[in-house]
Enzyme design. Structure first.
Site, mmCIF file in Angstrom:
data_model
loop_
_atom_site.group_PDB
_atom_site.id
_atom_site.type_symbol
_atom_site.label_atom_id
_atom_site.label_comp_id
_atom_site.label_asym_id
_atom_site.label_seq_id
_atom_site.Cartn_x
_atom_site.Cartn_y
_atom_site.Cartn_z
ATOM 1 N N GLY A 1 41.529 10.445 -12.447
ATOM 2 C CA GLY A 1 42.906 10.006 -13.083
ATOM 3 C C GLY A 1 43.222 10.718 -14.454
ATOM 4 O O GLY A 1 42.122 10.858 -15.192
ATOM 5 N N ARG B 1 41.906 14.159 -7.465
ATOM 6 C CA ARG B 1 40.607 13.460 -6.962
ATOM 7 C C ARG B 1 39.917 14.143 -5.795
ATOM 8 O O ARG B 1 39.217 13.365 -5.156
ATOM 9 C CB ARG B 1 41.078 11.855 -6.516
ATOM 10 C CG ARG B 1 41.513 10.978 -7.723
ATOM 11 C CD ARG B 1 41.403 9.624 -7.492
ATOM 12 N NE ARG B 1 42.168 8.730 -8.561
ATOM 13 C CZ ARG B 1 41.488 8.333 -9.827
ATOM 14 N NH1 ARG B 1 40.320 8.576 -9.776
ATOM 15 N NH2 ARG B 1 42.241 7.440 -10.826
ATOM 16 N N ASP C 1 33.317 9.342 -14.048
ATOM 17 C CA ASP C 1 32.052 9.449 -13.240
ATOM 18 C C ASP C 1 32.019 10.271 -12.044
ATOM 19 O O ASP C 1 31.276 10.955 -11.533
ATOM 20 C CB ASP C 1 31.454 7.992 -12.964
ATOM 21 C CG ASP C 1 32.542 7.101 -12.324
ATOM 22 O OD1 ASP C 1 33.456 7.618 -12.105
ATOM 23 O OD2 ASP C 1 31.885 6.006 -11.809
ATOM 24 N N THR D 1 37.827 8.474 -19.456
ATOM 25 C CA THR D 1 38.493 7.439 -18.492
ATOM 26 C C THR D 1 39.327 6.318 -19.619
ATOM 27 O O THR D 1 38.615 6.013 -20.680
ATOM 28 C CB THR D 1 37.550 6.573 -17.707
ATOM 29 O OG1 THR D 1 38.208 5.686 -17.037
ATOM 30 C CG2 THR D 1 36.427 6.266 -18.463
ATOM 31 N N ASP E 1 39.271 3.526 -18.723
ATOM 32 C CA ASP E 1 38.741 2.195 -18.398
ATOM 33 C C ASP E 1 37.576 1.827 -19.500
ATOM 34 O O ASP E 1 36.812 1.116 -19.577
ATOM 35 C CB ASP E 1 38.274 2.406 -17.044
ATOM 36 C CG ASP E 1 39.241 2.231 -16.046
ATOM 37 O OD1 ASP E 1 40.450 2.138 -16.353
ATOM 38 O OD2 ASP E 1 39.123 2.626 -14.873
ATOM 39 N N ASP F 1 34.338 2.676 -19.123
ATOM 40 C CA ASP F 1 33.385 2.132 -18.313
ATOM 41 C C ASP F 1 32.127 3.148 -17.809
ATOM 42 O O ASP F 1 31.563 3.157 -17.129
ATOM 43 C CB ASP F 1 33.722 1.553 -17.155
ATOM 44 C CG ASP F 1 34.548 2.557 -16.046
ATOM 45 O OD1 ASP F 1 34.701 3.596 -16.428
ATOM 46 O OD2 ASP F 1 34.743 2.184 -14.948
ATOM 47 N N GLY G 1 41.490 -1.451 -14.682
ATOM 48 C CA GLY G 1 40.069 -1.712 -14.944
ATOM 49 C C GLY G 1 39.703 -2.439 -13.601
ATOM 50 O O GLY G 1 39.864 -3.356 -12.928
ATOM 51 N N ARG G 2 38.837 -1.061 -12.886
ATOM 52 C CA ARG G 2 38.488 -1.779 -11.420
ATOM 53 C C ARG G 2 37.345 -2.383 -11.562
ATOM 54 O O ARG G 2 37.152 -3.263 -10.766
ATOM 55 C CB ARG G 2 38.342 -0.148 -10.728
ATOM 56 C CG ARG G 2 37.879 -0.194 -9.597
ATOM 57 C CD ARG G 2 37.560 1.151 -9.055
ATOM 58 N NE ARG G 2 38.756 2.197 -9.053
ATOM 59 C CZ ARG G 2 39.667 2.126 -8.258
ATOM 60 N NH1 ARG G 2 39.401 1.658 -6.905
ATOM 61 N NH2 ARG G 2 40.374 3.335 -8.186
ATOM 62 N N GLU H 1 43.032 -5.390 -12.858
ATOM 63 C CA GLU H 1 43.410 -5.321 -11.515
ATOM 64 C C GLU H 1 42.219 -5.540 -10.524
ATOM 65 O O GLU H 1 42.229 -6.119 -9.349
ATOM 66 C CB GLU H 1 43.626 -3.668 -11.216
ATOM 67 C CG GLU H 1 42.585 -2.848 -11.742
ATOM 68 C CD GLU H 1 43.148 -1.269 -11.635
ATOM 69 O OE1 GLU H 1 44.090 -0.953 -10.790
ATOM 70 O OE2 GLU H 1 42.442 -0.481 -11.905
ATOM 71 N N ARG I 1 55.814 -15.488 -13.709
ATOM 72 C CA ARG I 1 56.072 -14.233 -13.493
ATOM 73 C C ARG I 1 55.011 -13.245 -13.708
ATOM 74 O O ARG I 1 54.052 -13.399 -14.237
ATOM 75 C CB ARG I 1 57.582 -13.609 -14.546
ATOM 76 C CG ARG I 1 58.800 -14.332 -14.292
ATOM 77 C CD ARG I 1 59.327 -13.911 -12.961
ATOM 78 N NE ARG I 1 60.962 -14.367 -13.036
ATOM 79 C CZ ARG I 1 61.330 -15.394 -12.379
ATOM 80 N NH1 ARG I 1 60.122 -16.399 -12.043
ATOM 81 N NH2 ARG I 1 62.339 -16.020 -12.709
ATOM 82 N N HIS J 1 50.539 2.577 -14.246
ATOM 83 C CA HIS J 1 50.387 4.112 -14.670
ATOM 84 C C HIS J 1 51.041 4.138 -16.320
ATOM 85 O O HIS J 1 50.778 5.119 -16.999
ATOM 86 C CB HIS J 1 50.639 5.033 -14.097
ATOM 87 C CG HIS J 1 49.754 5.048 -12.599
ATOM 88 N ND1 HIS J 1 49.885 4.204 -11.598
ATOM 89 C CD2 HIS J 1 48.709 5.688 -12.442
ATOM 90 C CE1 HIS J 1 48.841 4.402 -10.586
ATOM 91 N NE2 HIS J 1 48.227 5.274 -11.128
ATOM 92 N N GLN K 1 49.865 2.734 -18.629
ATOM 93 C CA GLN K 1 48.623 2.754 -19.688
ATOM 94 C C GLN K 1 48.160 4.198 -19.733
ATOM 95 O O GLN K 1 47.366 4.404 -20.635
ATOM 96 C CB GLN K 1 47.724 1.736 -19.141
ATOM 97 C CG GLN K 1 48.321 0.282 -19.045
ATOM 98 C CD GLN K 1 47.504 -0.457 -18.117
ATOM 99 O OE1 GLN K 1 46.379 -1.175 -18.492
ATOM 100 N NE2 GLN K 1 47.734 -0.521 -16.997
ATOM 101 N N ARG K 2 48.440 4.871 -18.623
ATOM 102 C CA ARG K 2 47.914 6.320 -18.877
ATOM 103 C C ARG K 2 48.820 7.363 -19.242
ATOM 104 O O ARG K 2 48.125 8.364 -19.780
ATOM 105 C CB ARG K 2 47.192 6.549 -17.305
ATOM 106 C CG ARG K 2 45.825 6.038 -16.984
ATOM 107 C CD ARG K 2 45.278 6.655 -15.961
ATOM 108 N NE ARG K 2 45.837 7.762 -14.853
ATOM 109 C CZ ARG K 2 45.717 7.527 -13.587
ATOM 110 N NH1 ARG K 2 44.760 6.671 -13.285
ATOM 111 N NH2 ARG K 2 46.232 8.405 -12.870
HETATM 112 O O1 F6P Z 1 41.316 6.470 -14.139
HETATM 113 C C1 F6P Z 1 40.832 5.181 -13.994
HETATM 114 C C2 F6P Z 1 41.889 4.329 -13.313
HETATM 115 O O2 F6P Z 1 43.200 4.452 -14.332
HETATM 116 C C3 F6P Z 1 41.724 3.080 -12.938
HETATM 117 O O3 F6P Z 1 41.887 1.929 -13.970
HETATM 118 C C4 F6P Z 1 42.651 2.614 -11.959
HETATM 119 O O4 F6P Z 1 42.161 1.781 -11.049
HETATM 120 C C5 F6P Z 1 42.713 4.107 -11.247
HETATM 121 O O5 F6P Z 1 42.529 4.992 -12.262
HETATM 122 C C6 F6P Z 1 44.278 4.281 -10.544
HETATM 123 O O6 F6P Z 1 44.019 5.388 -10.156
HETATM 124 P P1 F6P Z 1 45.332 6.212 -9.171
HETATM 125 O O7 F6P Z 1 46.074 6.928 -10.313
HETATM 126 O O8 F6P Z 1 44.631 7.413 -8.537
HETATM 127 O O9 F6P Z 1 46.140 5.215 -8.566
#
Ligand code: F6P
Length: 343
Positions: free
Chosen positions: A10, A72, A103, A125, A127, A129, A170-171, A222, A266, A272, A274-275
Site C-alpha cells: 500500500g 501488491r 512486511d 506502513t 499502520d 506495525d 489497522g488490520r 478495521e 452514523r 484511503h 488516511q494514506r
Molecule cells: O498499507 C496498509 C493498509 O493501509 C492497511 O491498513 C489496510 O488494511 C490496507 O493497507 C488496505 O489495502 P488496499 O489499499 O490494498 O485496499
C-alpha cells in the site's frame, strides 16, 4: 554503484521523500546512478523502469503517493517470478536493490537476499506495525488526518446529538485508532488487539450521554473484532500475500449501537483518505533519514539489512527482524493510557 529502487504494498505518505533522499545522497556522495522499477515487484518482474536522478526527484519531498507506482505483487506467487526479477536486475546492470515497503515487500527482499541479491530494506506502513522500528513513516500523517476527521465528526455529532462510529485503517494493529482516538477525544477506541464487548461499548456511550455530552465518536480499527464473534465485513478477496480485504465494521457497529441504545448513529469509514496526500513534516524528515541511511548501508557493508528507528537513532537490523512478528499495541499502553479516557 547502480541502484534499483522500488516501492511495494500500500502506498504511504513519505515514500517520495525516501526516494529523493537516497538519490540525492547517492549521486552526490558516492557517484551512484539509479533506476526506478515501476509498480513494486511487478516492474522488477516485467522489466518496466523509469529513470531516476536528482533532477527527477529534487522537488518530490512533499508529494503524496509514490512516483514509482506500487502493487501488491509477490514474485514468489508468480510463475518464475523471482528468476525474472534476477534477470531484470542483470539486464538493467543493477548492483544493488533498495526495497521500500512493509512486511510483504521486505519479506520478498529478505528471500532475494538469501539468494544472493544485494538488497537493503526501508520500512514503510501507515499502520506502524513493523517490529524492529519504533515508528514507520506515514503513521504520523495518518494519525493527523484521522484526528482532524474525528474533530470534524465531533461537531456534527454534537449538533445532531448522534453517535458516530469512525472506522480507521489497522488490520492487525490498532496504532492509528489508539493515537487518533486519544487525540480526538473518542468515547471508546476499539482495536484488533483487544476484542470488544458491544454491550460495554453501548454502556460507555450511554454514560457519556448521561453526563450531558452530546458529541459521541467511537473509533474502531478495521481489524477490530467483538468478543462474541466477528462483526467485521470482508469482501472475501485475498491478495497475493494472503490478506483479506477489510472494511465495513463501522456500519455493522453503528447499527448495533443504534438498536441497543436508541441513539441515532452514523458510520464514517475514512479508508484511503488516511494514506493519500502530503506527508507531515515529521514523516518527511523520518523518510529522509531512512533514505540517506539506506544508501549508506549499501556502501558500507549493510546489505541484507533494514534501516530502522530506535530511540532517536537510525540503526540497521537484519531484514528478517523487520518482517518477523507484527508490532502490536501493548496491553499495558492501552490499559493505562487509552482506557481511562473512555466514556
Ligand atoms: O498499507 C496498509 C493498509 O493501509 C492497511 O491498513 C489496510 O488494511 C490496507 O493497507 C488496505 O489495502 P488496499 O489499499 O490494498 O485496499
Amino acid at each position: 554503484m547502480r541502484v534499483g529502487v522500488l516501492t511495494g504494498g500500500g502506498d504511504c505518505p513519505g515514500l517520495n521523500a525516501v526516494i529523493r533522499a537516497a538519490v540525492l545522497k547517492g549521486e552526490q556522495r558516492y557517484g551512484d546512478s539509479f533506476v526506478g522499477f515501476l509498480d513494486g515487484w511487478l516492474g522488477a518482474i516485467e522489466d518496466r523502469t523509469t529513470p531516476l536522478d536528482s533532477s527527477r526527484v529534487r522537488e518530490i519531498f512533499d508529494k503524496g503517493g509514490t512516483v514509482l507506482g506500487t502493487s501488491r505483487t509477490n514474485p514468489y506467487k508468480v510463475e518464475g517470478g523471482s528468476e525474472r526479477v534476477k534477470s531484470t536486475l542483470a539486464a538493467e546492470k543493477v548492483d544493488a536493490l533498495m526495497a521500500i515497503g512493509g512486511d510483504d515487500t521486505l519479506g520478498v527482499a529478505n528471500k532475494l537476499a538469501g539468494e544472493g541479491i544485494t538488497v537493503v530494506g526501508v520500512p514503510k506502513t501507515i499502520d506502524n506495525d513493523l517490529s524492529a522500528t519504533e515508528v514507520t513513516f506515514g503513521f504520523h500523517t495518518a494519525v493527523q488526518i484521522a484526528t482532524e476527521a474525528i474533530d470534524r465528526l465531533r461537531t456534527t455529532s454534537e449538533s445532531h446529538q448522534r453517535v458516530i462510529v469512525c472506522e480507521v485503517m489497522g488490520r492487525h494493529a490498532g496504532w492509528i485508532s489508539m493515537y487518533a482516538g486519544i487525540a480526538g477525544g473518542a468515547v471508546d477506541v476499539l482495536i484488533p488487539e483487544q476484542p470488544f464487548d458491544v454491550a460495554e461499548v453501548c454502556e460507555l456511550v450511554k454514560s457519556h450521554r448521561a453526563l450531558g455530552r452530546l458529541s459521541s465518536v467511537v473509533v474502531v480499527a478495521e481489524g477490530a473484532t467483538p468478543k462474541e464473534g466477528s462483526l467485521s465485513l470482508t469482501s472475501g478477496e485475498v491478495d497475493q500475500f494472503g490478506h483479506v480485504r477489510l472494511g465495513g465494521i463501522a456500519n455493522v457497529l453503528a447499527k448495533e449501537i443504534e438498536e441497543r441504545t436508541g441513539f441515532e448513529t452514523r458510520a464514517t469509514v475514512l479508508g484511503h483518505i488516511q494514506r493519500g496526500g502530503t506527508p507531515t513534516a515529521y514523516d518527511r524528515v523520518l523518510a529522509t533519514r531512512f533514505g540517506v541511511a539506506a544508501i549508506d548501508a549499501l556502501h558500507d557493508g549493510g546489505a541484507g539489512t533494514m534501516v530502522a528507528l530506535q530511540g532517536d537513532r537510525i540503526v540497521r537490523v537484519p531484514l528478517s527482524a523487520g518482517v518477523s512478528e507484527p508490532k502490536l499495541v501493548p496491553d499495558q499502553l492501552y490499559d493505562t493510557v487509552a482506557r481511562p479516557l473512555f466514556g
